[in-house]
Design a protein around this motif. Structure first.
Motif, PDB file in Angstrom:
ATOM      1  N   SER A  42       8.803  -2.747  -4.087  1.00  0.00           N
ATOM      2  CA  SER A  42       9.638  -3.441  -5.061  1.00  0.00           C
ATOM      3  C   SER A  42       8.789  -3.963  -6.222  1.00  0.00           C
ATOM      4  O   SER A  42       7.551  -4.002  -6.150  1.00  0.00           O
ATOM      5  N   THR A  43       9.463  -4.397  -7.278  1.00  0.00           N
ATOM      6  CA  THR A  43       8.763  -4.985  -8.420  1.00  0.00           C
ATOM      7  C   THR A  43       7.933  -6.179  -7.980  1.00  0.00           C
ATOM      8  O   THR A  43       6.779  -6.350  -8.408  1.00  0.00           O
ATOM      9  N   GLU A  44       8.502  -6.996  -7.101  1.00  0.00           N
ATOM     10  CA  GLU A  44       7.799  -8.181  -6.619  1.00  0.00           C
ATOM     11  C   GLU A  44       6.558  -7.791  -5.814  1.00  0.00           C
ATOM     12  O   GLU A  44       5.496  -8.417  -5.954  1.00  0.00           O
ATOM     13  N   GLU A  45       6.673  -6.773  -4.991  1.00  0.00           N
ATOM     14  CA  GLU A  45       5.530  -6.309  -4.204  1.00  0.00           C
ATOM     15  C   GLU A  45       4.432  -5.749  -5.105  1.00  0.00           C
ATOM     16  O   GLU A  45       3.241  -5.982  -4.869  1.00  0.00           O
ATOM     17  N   ARG A  46       4.833  -5.026  -6.127  1.00  0.00           N
ATOM     18  CA  ARG A  46       3.841  -4.472  -7.059  1.00  0.00           C
ATOM     19  C   ARG A  46       3.176  -5.581  -7.871  1.00  0.00           C
ATOM     20  O   ARG A  46       1.970  -5.530  -8.135  1.00  0.00           O
ATOM     21  N   ASP A  47       3.953  -6.583  -8.250  1.00  0.00           N
ATOM     22  CA  ASP A  47       3.374  -7.718  -8.980  1.00  0.00           C
ATOM     23  C   ASP A  47       2.352  -8.455  -8.122  1.00  0.00           C
ATOM     24  O   ASP A  47       1.316  -8.905  -8.621  1.00  0.00           O
ATOM     25  N   GLU A  48       2.649  -8.558  -6.831  1.00  0.00           N
ATOM     26  CA  GLU A  48       1.717  -9.228  -5.927  1.00  0.00           C
ATOM     27  C   GLU A  48       0.420  -8.450  -5.807  1.00  0.00           C
ATOM     28  O   GLU A  48      -0.676  -9.035  -5.803  1.00  0.00           O
ATOM     29  N   ILE A  49       0.528  -7.117  -5.733  1.00  0.00           N
ATOM     30  CA  ILE A  49      -0.669  -6.276  -5.665  1.00  0.00           C
ATOM     31  C   ILE A  49      -1.461  -6.365  -6.962  1.00  0.00           C
ATOM     32  O   ILE A  49      -2.700  -6.455  -6.954  1.00  0.00           O
ATOM     33  N   ALA A  50      -0.749  -6.353  -8.090  1.00  0.00           N
ATOM     34  CA  ALA A  50      -1.415  -6.381  -9.396  1.00  0.00           C
ATOM     35  C   ALA A  50      -2.113  -7.714  -9.649  1.00  0.00           C
ATOM     36  O   ALA A  50      -3.145  -7.768 -10.339  1.00  0.00           O
ATOM     37  N   ALA A  51      -1.561  -8.789  -9.103  1.00  0.00           N
ATOM     38  CA  ALA A  51      -2.157 -10.130  -9.249  1.00  0.00           C
ATOM     39  C   ALA A  51      -2.475 -10.465 -10.704  1.00  0.00           C
ATOM     40  O   ALA A  51      -3.553 -10.983 -11.026  1.00  0.00           O
ATOM     41  N   GLY A  52      -1.555 -10.122 -11.593  1.00  0.00           N
ATOM     42  CA  GLY A  52      -1.734 -10.436 -13.001  1.00  0.00           C
ATOM     43  C   GLY A  52      -2.451  -9.371 -13.803  1.00  0.00           C
ATOM     44  O   GLY A  52      -2.514  -9.447 -15.032  1.00  0.00           O
ATOM     45  N   GLY A  53      -3.007  -8.375 -13.125  1.00  0.00           N
ATOM     46  CA  GLY A  53      -3.696  -7.302 -13.832  1.00  0.00           C
ATOM     47  C   GLY A  53      -2.729  -6.211 -14.280  1.00  0.00           C
ATOM     48  O   GLY A  53      -1.583  -6.150 -13.824  1.00  0.00           O
ATOM     49  N   LYS A  54      -3.191  -5.364 -15.176  1.00  0.00           N
ATOM     50  CA  LYS A  54      -2.368  -4.253 -15.638  1.00  0.00           C
ATOM     51  C   LYS A  54      -2.740  -3.014 -14.827  1.00  0.00           C
ATOM     52  O   LYS A  54      -3.799  -2.415 -15.021  1.00  0.00           O
ATOM     53  N   ILE A  55      -1.859  -2.652 -13.890  1.00  0.00           N
ATOM     54  CA  ILE A  55      -2.129  -1.590 -12.931  1.00  0.00           C
ATOM     55  C   ILE A  55      -1.197  -0.401 -13.163  1.00  0.00           C
ATOM     56  O   ILE A  55      -0.010  -0.570 -13.426  1.00  0.00           O
ATOM     57  N   TRP A  56      -1.747   0.814 -13.045  1.00  0.00           N
ATOM     58  CA  TRP A  56      -0.913   2.015 -13.022  1.00  0.00           C
ATOM     59  C   TRP A  56      -0.676   2.387 -11.568  1.00  0.00           C
ATOM     60  O   TRP A  56      -1.617   2.637 -10.820  1.00  0.00           O
ATOM     61  N   PHE A  57       0.583   2.361 -11.163  1.00  0.00           N
ATOM     62  CA  PHE A  57       0.928   2.662  -9.781  1.00  0.00           C
ATOM     63  C   PHE A  57       1.385   4.109  -9.628  1.00  0.00           C
ATOM     64  O   PHE A  57       2.023   4.680 -10.522  1.00  0.00           O
ATOM     65  N   CYS A  58       1.067   4.688  -8.476  1.00  0.00           N
ATOM     66  CA  CYS A  58       1.534   6.032  -8.163  1.00  0.00           C
ATOM     67  C   CYS A  58       1.762   6.143  -6.664  1.00  0.00           C
ATOM     68  O   CYS A  58       1.465   5.221  -5.908  1.00  0.00           O
ATOM     69  N   THR A  59       2.313   7.260  -6.234  1.00  0.00           N
ATOM     70  CA  THR A  59       2.513   7.554  -4.822  1.00  0.00           C
ATOM     71  C   THR A  59       1.646   8.761  -4.462  1.00  0.00           C
ATOM     72  O   THR A  59       1.089   9.419  -5.348  1.00  0.00           O
ATOM     73  N   ASN A  76      -3.272   7.450 -22.625  1.00  0.00           N
ATOM     74  CA  ASN A  76      -2.335   6.766 -21.740  1.00  0.00           C
ATOM     75  C   ASN A  76      -2.967   5.845 -20.701  1.00  0.00           C
ATOM     76  O   ASN A  76      -2.496   4.738 -20.477  1.00  0.00           O
ATOM     77  N   PHE A  77      -4.026   6.275 -20.044  1.00  0.00           N
ATOM     78  CA  PHE A  77      -4.501   5.535 -18.872  1.00  0.00           C
ATOM     79  C   PHE A  77      -5.440   4.361 -19.140  1.00  0.00           C
ATOM     80  O   PHE A  77      -5.383   3.366 -18.413  1.00  0.00           O
ATOM     81  N   PRO A  78      -6.321   4.407 -20.142  1.00  0.00           N
ATOM     82  CA  PRO A  78      -7.262   3.291 -20.325  1.00  0.00           C
ATOM     83  C   PRO A  78      -6.588   1.937 -20.561  1.00  0.00           C
ATOM     84  O   PRO A  78      -7.220   0.896 -20.338  1.00  0.00           O
ATOM     85  N   GLN A  79      -5.330   1.936 -20.976  1.00  0.00           N
ATOM     86  CA  GLN A  79      -4.620   0.666 -21.176  1.00  0.00           C
ATOM     87  C   GLN A  79      -4.439  -0.092 -19.862  1.00  0.00           C
ATOM     88  O   GLN A  79      -4.237  -1.304 -19.848  1.00  0.00           O
ATOM     89  N   TYR A  80      -4.512   0.659 -18.736  1.00  0.00           N
ATOM     90  CA  TYR A  80      -4.370   0.018 -17.423  1.00  0.00           C
ATOM     91  C   TYR A  80      -5.732  -0.508 -16.993  1.00  0.00           C
ATOM     92  O   TYR A  80      -6.464   0.108 -16.222  1.00  0.00           O
ATOM     93  N   THR A  81      -6.041  -1.688 -17.522  1.00  0.00           N
ATOM     94  CA  THR A  81      -7.375  -2.263 -17.345  1.00  0.00           C
ATOM     95  C   THR A  81      -7.665  -2.657 -15.898  1.00  0.00           C
ATOM     96  O   THR A  81      -8.823  -2.851 -15.537  1.00  0.00           O
ATOM     97  N   GLY A  82      -6.610  -2.752 -15.076  1.00  0.00           N
ATOM     98  CA  GLY A  82      -6.811  -3.071 -13.663  1.00  0.00           C
ATOM     99  C   GLY A  82      -6.973  -1.838 -12.797  1.00  0.00           C
ATOM    100  O   GLY A  82      -7.126  -1.948 -11.574  1.00  0.00           O
ATOM    101  N   GLY A  83      -6.949  -0.654 -13.421  1.00  0.00           N
ATOM    102  CA  GLY A  83      -7.120   0.591 -12.683  1.00  0.00           C
ATOM    103  C   GLY A  83      -5.824   1.151 -12.141  1.00  0.00           C
ATOM    104  O   GLY A  83      -4.721   0.718 -12.506  1.00  0.00           O
ATOM    105  N   ALA A  84      -5.934   2.125 -11.262  1.00  0.00           N
ATOM    106  CA  ALA A  84      -4.785   2.801 -10.662  1.00  0.00           C
ATOM    107  C   ALA A  84      -4.730   2.487  -9.172  1.00  0.00           C
ATOM    108  O   ALA A  84      -5.766   2.434  -8.503  1.00  0.00           O
ATOM    109  N   VAL A  85      -3.516   2.306  -8.667  1.00  0.00           N
ATOM    110  CA  VAL A  85      -3.316   2.020  -7.247  1.00  0.00           C
ATOM    111  C   VAL A  85      -2.270   2.977  -6.686  1.00  0.00           C
ATOM    112  O   VAL A  85      -1.157   3.063  -7.200  1.00  0.00           O
ATOM    113  N   MET A  86      -2.677   3.706  -5.655  1.00  0.00           N
ATOM    114  CA  MET A  86      -1.741   4.568  -4.942  1.00  0.00           C
ATOM    115  C   MET A  86      -1.082   3.773  -3.824  1.00  0.00           C
ATOM    116  O   MET A  86      -1.765   3.204  -2.977  1.00  0.00           O
ATOM    117  N   LEU A  87       0.236   3.745  -3.818  1.00  0.00           N
ATOM    118  CA  LEU A  87       0.996   3.081  -2.762  1.00  0.00           C
ATOM    119  C   LEU A  87       1.202   4.098  -1.654  1.00  0.00           C
ATOM    120  O   LEU A  87       2.078   4.948  -1.725  1.00  0.00           O
TER     121      LEU A  87
END
Length: 220
Positions: free
Chosen positions: A116-133, A155-166
């Motif tokens: 969920s959005t809330e779960e992703r926000d918790e993982i991001a912890a305020g950072g800018k994350i690109w999420f994928c599956t 496109n990708f460098p804007q995600y300063t918190g990196g990428a996270v695969m769920l």
């Protein structure tokens, strides 16, 4: 989650990007669907081809069941810049006919199916994350067809918190053991680090249950 849920009267039509999760649910006994049929991964960039394949697979699904769940998101999985008012539900509505129940998973995209959005926000912890599956790595060549390094750099460098695969199926760990070079190459191509977070597939199960006909949903 009720143990009484059954998808035996349903066919599933899904984006191939979600095949790792759907196949896992089938193999572990939760998703006992009459048939699971996939469109090619990565068709969000090709609305006309997505329509073509989705309609073809819907027609095929009707041979197996009179109840069909379409595993696609409504916000980002179909973008038609030439006809912005045309949505994936518009396409699906054209295939409805008497005697068939056809529903779509009510989520924004594949990432939203598993967290969920809330779960992703918790993982991001305020950072800018690109999420994928997992499908975004497994079917990278399909998902990013036509993209070159310059496009990735836009496109990708804007995600300063990196990428996270769920990852709800353990694919990242398998790749770390058997295909680590593919993870490293993907990360290098994006220009940001890629890591994985283990997630439960309980949300995805509930998304599928929510798409069932009311009379088939388990009593909580």
């Amino acid at each position: 989650m009720s143990a009484d849920v059954s998808f035996k009267e349903y066919a599933i039509v899904a984006c191939g990007t979600m095949s790792p999760e759907l196949n896992h649910l089938a193999e572990t006994g939760f998703l006992d669907a009459a048939k699971i049929i996939y469109t090619a991964p990565g068709l969000h960039q090709k609305p006309l081809e997505l329509e073509k394949q989705l309609l073809k697979q819907l027609s095929e699904a009707k041979k197996y069941a009179r109840k069909i769940i379409i595993v696609y998101g409504g916000t980002y999985c179909y973008i038609n810049v030439r006809e912005p008012l045309r949505t994936i539900d518009t396409v699906i509505d054209g295939m409805r006919e008497e005697g068939y129940y056809i529903a779509r998973t009510i989520v924004h995209n594949c990432v939203d199916m598993v967290a969920s959005t809330e779960e992703r926000d918790e993982i991001a912890a305020g950072g800018k994350i690109w999420f994928c599956t997992p499908g975004w790595l497994k079917y990278r060549n399909n998902v990013f067809e036509g993209w070159d390094k310059a496009h990735a750099n836009e496109n990708f460098p804007q995600y300063t918190g990196g990428a996270v695969m769920l990852d709800g199926v353990g694919l990242f760990n398998r790749y770390m053991e058997e295909k680590v070079e593919e993870i490293l190459d993907f990360s290098d191509w994006m220009g940001i680090p890629l890591e994985a977070r283990d997630v439960s597939l309980e949300r995805f199960k509930n998304v599928l249950i929510a798409a069932m006909a009311e009379e088939d949903k388990p009593v909580s």
